[in-house]
Motif scaffolding. Structure first.
Motif, PDB file in Angstrom:
ATOM      1  N   LEU A 106       0.832  -1.203   0.000  1.00 32.42           N
ATOM      2  CA  LEU A 106       0.000   0.000   0.000  1.00 32.42           C
ATOM      3  C   LEU A 106       0.867   1.254   0.000  1.00 32.42           C
ATOM      4  O   LEU A 106       0.613   2.197  -0.757  1.00 32.42           O
ATOM      5  CB  LEU A 106      -0.932   0.004   1.219  1.00 32.42           C
ATOM      6  N   ALA A 107       1.897   1.269   0.826  1.00 27.90           N
ATOM      7  CA  ALA A 107       2.797   2.428   0.881  1.00 27.90           C
ATOM      8  C   ALA A 107       3.496   2.627  -0.466  1.00 27.90           C
ATOM      9  O   ALA A 107       3.618   3.759  -0.947  1.00 27.90           O
ATOM     10  CB  ALA A 107       3.834   2.234   1.984  1.00 27.90           C
ATOM     11  N   GLN A 108       3.921   1.546  -1.091  1.00 29.77           N
ATOM     12  CA  GLN A 108       4.592   1.646  -2.392  1.00 29.77           C
ATOM     13  C   GLN A 108       3.640   2.223  -3.441  1.00 29.77           C
ATOM     14  O   GLN A 108       4.017   3.098  -4.217  1.00 29.77           O
ATOM     15  CB  GLN A 108       5.085   0.275  -2.835  1.00 29.77           C
ATOM     16  N   ALA A 109       2.403   1.760  -3.462  1.00 29.61           N
ATOM     17  CA  ALA A 109       1.427   2.268  -4.428  1.00 29.61           C
ATOM     18  C   ALA A 109       1.143   3.742  -4.193  1.00 29.61           C
ATOM     19  O   ALA A 109       1.039   4.530  -5.142  1.00 29.61           O
ATOM     20  CB  ALA A 109       0.133   1.449  -4.338  1.00 29.61           C
ATOM     21  N   GLU A 110       1.050   4.135  -2.935  1.00 31.41           N
ATOM     22  CA  GLU A 110       0.757   5.533  -2.616  1.00 31.41           C
ATOM     23  C   GLU A 110       1.913   6.455  -3.015  1.00 31.41           C
ATOM     24  O   GLU A 110       1.712   7.517  -3.594  1.00 31.41           O
ATOM     25  CB  GLU A 110       0.469   5.667  -1.116  1.00 31.41           C
ATOM     26  N   VAL A 111       3.150   6.029  -2.746  1.00 33.88           N
ATOM     27  CA  VAL A 111       4.316   6.833  -3.116  1.00 33.88           C
ATOM     28  C   VAL A 111       4.419   6.936  -4.640  1.00 33.88           C
ATOM     29  O   VAL A 111       4.727   8.007  -5.176  1.00 33.88           O
ATOM     30  CB  VAL A 111       5.606   6.248  -2.499  1.00 33.88           C
ATOM     31  N   THR A 112       4.121   5.855  -5.349  1.00 31.17           N
ATOM     32  CA  THR A 112       4.155   5.880  -6.818  1.00 31.17           C
ATOM     33  C   THR A 112       3.146   6.882  -7.353  1.00 31.17           C
ATOM     34  O   THR A 112       3.458   7.669  -8.265  1.00 31.17           O
ATOM     35  CB  THR A 112       3.852   4.472  -7.380  1.00 31.17           C
ATOM     36  N   PRO A 133       3.595  16.165   0.712  1.00 32.21           N
ATOM     37  CA  PRO A 133       4.902  15.535   0.722  1.00 32.21           C
ATOM     38  C   PRO A 133       4.787  14.100   0.209  1.00 32.21           C
ATOM     39  O   PRO A 133       3.734  13.471   0.370  1.00 32.21           O
ATOM     40  CB  PRO A 133       5.291  15.552   2.200  1.00 32.21           C
ATOM     41  N   PRO A 134       5.864  13.575  -0.406  1.00 33.38           N
ATOM     42  CA  PRO A 134       5.785  12.223  -0.956  1.00 33.38           C
ATOM     43  C   PRO A 134       5.901  11.155   0.130  1.00 33.38           C
ATOM     44  O   PRO A 134       6.785  10.326   0.117  1.00 33.38           O
ATOM     45  CB  PRO A 134       6.963  12.177  -1.934  1.00 33.38           C
ATOM     46  N   VAL A 135       5.008  11.216   1.088  1.00 29.51           N
ATOM     47  CA  VAL A 135       4.976  10.277   2.211  1.00 29.51           C
ATOM     48  C   VAL A 135       3.660   9.519   2.131  1.00 29.51           C
ATOM     49  O   VAL A 135       2.609  10.112   1.878  1.00 29.51           O
ATOM     50  CB  VAL A 135       5.071  11.054   3.557  1.00 29.51           C
ATOM     51  N   PRO A 136       3.691   8.219   2.331  1.00 34.97           N
ATOM     52  CA  PRO A 136       2.457   7.425   2.246  1.00 34.97           C
ATOM     53  C   PRO A 136       1.560   7.642   3.465  1.00 34.97           C
ATOM     54  O   PRO A 136       1.466   6.791   4.350  1.00 34.97           O
ATOM     55  CB  PRO A 136       2.971   5.985   2.159  1.00 34.97           C
ATOM     56  N   THR A 137       0.870   8.766   3.518  1.00 34.26           N
ATOM     57  CA  THR A 137       0.073   9.118   4.692  1.00 34.26           C
ATOM     58  C   THR A 137      -1.057   8.127   4.952  1.00 34.26           C
ATOM     59  O   THR A 137      -1.352   7.814   6.103  1.00 34.26           O
ATOM     60  CB  THR A 137      -0.504  10.531   4.536  1.00 34.26           C
ATOM     61  N   GLU A 138      -1.697   7.626   3.893  1.00 31.38           N
ATOM     62  CA  GLU A 138      -2.786   6.656   4.087  1.00 31.38           C
ATOM     63  C   GLU A 138      -2.259   5.358   4.681  1.00 31.38           C
ATOM     64  O   GLU A 138      -2.880   4.774   5.577  1.00 31.38           O
ATOM     65  CB  GLU A 138      -3.491   6.392   2.760  1.00 31.38           C
TER      66      GLU A 138
END
Length: 148
Positions: A47-53, A125-130
């Motif tokens: 999930l974090a990888q998808a959000e950052v992408t 910011p490019p941080v996976p907040t979700e």
């Protein structure tokens, strides 16, 4: 040919029937917990990888729009220089036409800059907040379950 659950089967995976939590031993419960935590961590990482992408794509689009705004601003400056030359050289209505073109180019540059700023704001910011909030919720759930 070996059976899928035999110890000699190459690459075979063990699929054990897991007992219901009320019938499971402490060791089985700890094993299930470890497996579930592993799966949860892998899912959260995906999930974090998808959000950052997704955020990186938005930043790229915003940067491209800023580049377009810079190009149109440069063209506007070139037209203003031409306007000054025409105004000084001929003192005819031709310079007025060049001035109108310059104003239109600067208006386009302004619109592109505003759209680009909006996209950059969405992507930063490019941080996976979700994903972070989801992990915090998972930790709170695990802590609550441990209290029972």
């Amino acid at each position: 040919m070996t059976a899928p659950h035999s110890p000699n089967a190459v690459g075979a995976t063990r699929t054990e029937q897991q007992p219901a939590p009320e019938n499971a031993s402490t060791g089985q419960l700890i094993g299930q917990l470890t497996e579930q935590i592993s799966r949860l961590v892998r899912d959260e990482a995906r999930l974090a990888q998808a959000e950052v992408t997704q955020k990186a794509k938005r930043l790229g689009i915003g940067a491209g729009l800023f580049g377009g705004a810079g190009l149109f601003a440069f063209l506007g400056l070139a037209v203003l220089v031409t306007t000054a030359v025409l105004a000084l050289d001929l003192v005819l209505p031709a310079w007025l036409a060049a001035l109108i073109v310059a104003v239109v180019l600067f208006a386009i540059a302004g619109v592109l800059a505003l759209v680009g700023k909006k996209d950059v704001a969405k992507g930063s910011p490019p941080v996976p907040t979700e994903a972070i909030s989801s992990v915090k919720a998972d930790i709170a759930t695990v802590k609550e379950s441990a209290r029972r």
